[in-house]
Design an enzyme around this catalytic site. Structure first.
Site, PDB file in Angstrom:
ATOM      1  N   HIS A  19       2.398 -10.314   7.385  1.00  0.00           N
ATOM      2  CA  HIS A  19       1.991 -11.495   6.632  1.00  0.00           C
ATOM      3  C   HIS A  19       1.572 -12.643   7.529  1.00  0.00           C
ATOM      4  O   HIS A  19       0.688 -13.430   7.161  1.00  0.00           O
ATOM      5  CB  HIS A  19       3.112 -11.893   5.669  1.00  0.00           C
ATOM      6  N   HIS A  42      -2.726  -1.359  -1.930  1.00  0.00           N
ATOM      7  CA  HIS A  42      -1.368  -0.978  -2.348  1.00  0.00           C
ATOM      8  C   HIS A  42      -0.552  -2.264  -2.464  1.00  0.00           C
ATOM      9  O   HIS A  42       0.257  -2.592  -1.603  1.00  0.00           O
ATOM     10  CB  HIS A  42      -0.731  -0.018  -1.339  1.00  0.00           C
ATOM     11  N   SER A  95       2.066  -9.698  -0.064  1.00  0.00           N
ATOM     12  CA  SER A  95       0.707 -10.038   0.362  1.00  0.00           C
ATOM     13  C   SER A  95      -0.186 -10.522  -0.785  1.00  0.00           C
ATOM     14  O   SER A  95      -0.933 -11.494  -0.593  1.00  0.00           O
ATOM     15  CB  SER A  95       0.069  -8.851   1.083  1.00  0.00           C
ATOM     16  N   GLU A 113      -2.362  -1.056  -7.691  1.00  0.00           N
ATOM     17  CA  GLU A 113      -0.991  -0.545  -7.623  1.00  0.00           C
ATOM     18  C   GLU A 113      -0.852   0.572  -8.655  1.00  0.00           C
ATOM     19  O   GLU A 113      -1.386   0.468  -9.760  1.00  0.00           O
ATOM     20  CB  GLU A 113       0.009  -1.668  -7.917  1.00  0.00           C
ATOM     21  N   ASP A 138      -5.814   4.148  -8.144  1.00  0.00           N
ATOM     22  CA  ASP A 138      -5.648   4.561  -6.763  1.00  0.00           C
ATOM     23  C   ASP A 138      -6.454   3.625  -5.862  1.00  0.00           C
ATOM     24  O   ASP A 138      -7.679   3.536  -5.981  1.00  0.00           O
ATOM     25  CB  ASP A 138      -6.121   6.000  -6.588  1.00  0.00           C
ATOM     26  N   GLY A 139      -5.761   2.920  -4.983  1.00  0.00           N
ATOM     27  CA  GLY A 139      -6.418   1.922  -4.158  1.00  0.00           C
ATOM     28  C   GLY A 139      -7.434   2.493  -3.201  1.00  0.00           C
ATOM     29  O   GLY A 139      -8.443   1.836  -2.883  1.00  0.00           O
ATOM     30  N   ASP A 159      -2.375  -0.762   2.914  1.00  0.00           N
ATOM     31  CA  ASP A 159      -0.939  -0.831   3.214  1.00  0.00           C
ATOM     32  C   ASP A 159      -0.156   0.179   2.370  1.00  0.00           C
ATOM     33  O   ASP A 159       0.662  -0.196   1.541  1.00  0.00           O
ATOM     34  CB  ASP A 159      -0.472  -2.281   2.935  1.00  0.00           C
TER      35      ASP A 159
END
Length: 274
Positions: A19, A42, A95, A113, A138-139, A159
């Site tokens: 971060h 994610h 994030s 997500e 699905d990212g 991530d």
């Protein structure tokens, strides 16, 4: 597939590195008035309780965000400002919420997500019509569909949980595909260091890709032979030109504070030049 929940790990040493670096990239992009798109593949829940049963089961924040002596780390001033009120209330922002709070008129966020419970929390904490878009998708696939962005400026955070071990190689392919679609995008890939051989392979995969201007930033809090996640890092495509110096000035002190033996362990490496 849905077993990982960041509620157990929020505010740990990996979050501190991730971060701090993410905020540095946002600030760099916002030096120009032109809007940008933030894409989080994610995203997680967006906000976590540090005093919840899940968080206290691991107590990872005790050796992360709650262990920092901010007065001795001037390089963390902006990061501290962004999280101080939350930490005082036994919360920690993830994030997507950190970035959402900094969005200017015209900036947009796209948050992905898959976890059924987590997506509900993410919508509660971050969704905002026409500004912050939350999607249960699905990212990895969603990222490809979004690029190139209409703004022609993008900050992407990749991530995943790495529950599926093949993700260590999948993430490089996803990142390389994103680079091909939008070479000017700033791409951030977070990784945990549990098995050093996997990270060495990840670095080789990046070096053998067609991506350019790729740097690695890593911070450790224990000797390599210790069990568990002793380090984490970020692979960054098109990093701010100031980031390497800021990292070298700031992160050694952070590592020393978060390490039981007070030793600084960190590295910066150019994986692929411009």
């Amino acid at each position: 597939m849905f077993s990982y929940q960041h509620h157990y790990h929020a505010g740990n040493h990996a979050d501190v590195l991730k971060h701090w670096l993410l905020l540095a990239c946002v600030r760099y992009l916002q030096r120009k008035e032109k809007p940008f798109d933030y894409i989080d593949t994610h995203a997680g829940a967006g906000l976590y309780r540090l005093d919840s049963a899940m968080a206290r089961k691991t107590a990872e924040s005790d050796d992360g965000i709650l262990k920092l002596d901010w007065s001795r780390l001037p390089g963390l001033a902006d990061y501290h400002h962004q999280v101080a009120d939350d930490v005082a209330a036994s919360r920690y922002p993830g994030s997507p919420l950190l970035v959402k709070r900094l969005l200017r008129p015209g900036d947009k966020a796209w948050l992905f997500e898959m976890h059924p419970q987590t997506i509900r929390e993410l919508r509660q904490h971050c969704e905002q019509r026409r500004v912050c878009h939350v999607r249960q998708e699905d990212g990895f696939s969603a990222l490809s569909a979004l690029l190139p962005t209409a703004s022609h400026r993008a900050l992407v955070l990749i991530d995943p949980s790495y529950e599926v071990k093949s993700d260590y190689r999948t993430v490089v392919k996803v990142m390389a595909d994103a680079f091909q679609k939008m070479p000017q995008a700033m791409l951030l890939l977070w990784y945990p260091v549990v098995d050093r051989q996997r990270i060495q392979q990840l670095e080789r995969d990046v070096a053998n890709s067609k991506m350019r201007n790729v740097h690695l930033f890593e911070m450790a809090v224990a000797e390599p032979d210790k069990p568990g996640m002793i380090a984490s890092g970020m692979v960054v495509v098109n990093p701010p030109w100031t980031l390497a110096d800021e990292f070298a000035q700031t992160i050694p002190g952070v590592s020393a504070q978060l390490s039981a033996d007070h030793q600084a362990r960190w590295r910066h490496r150019v994986l692929v030049p411009e």
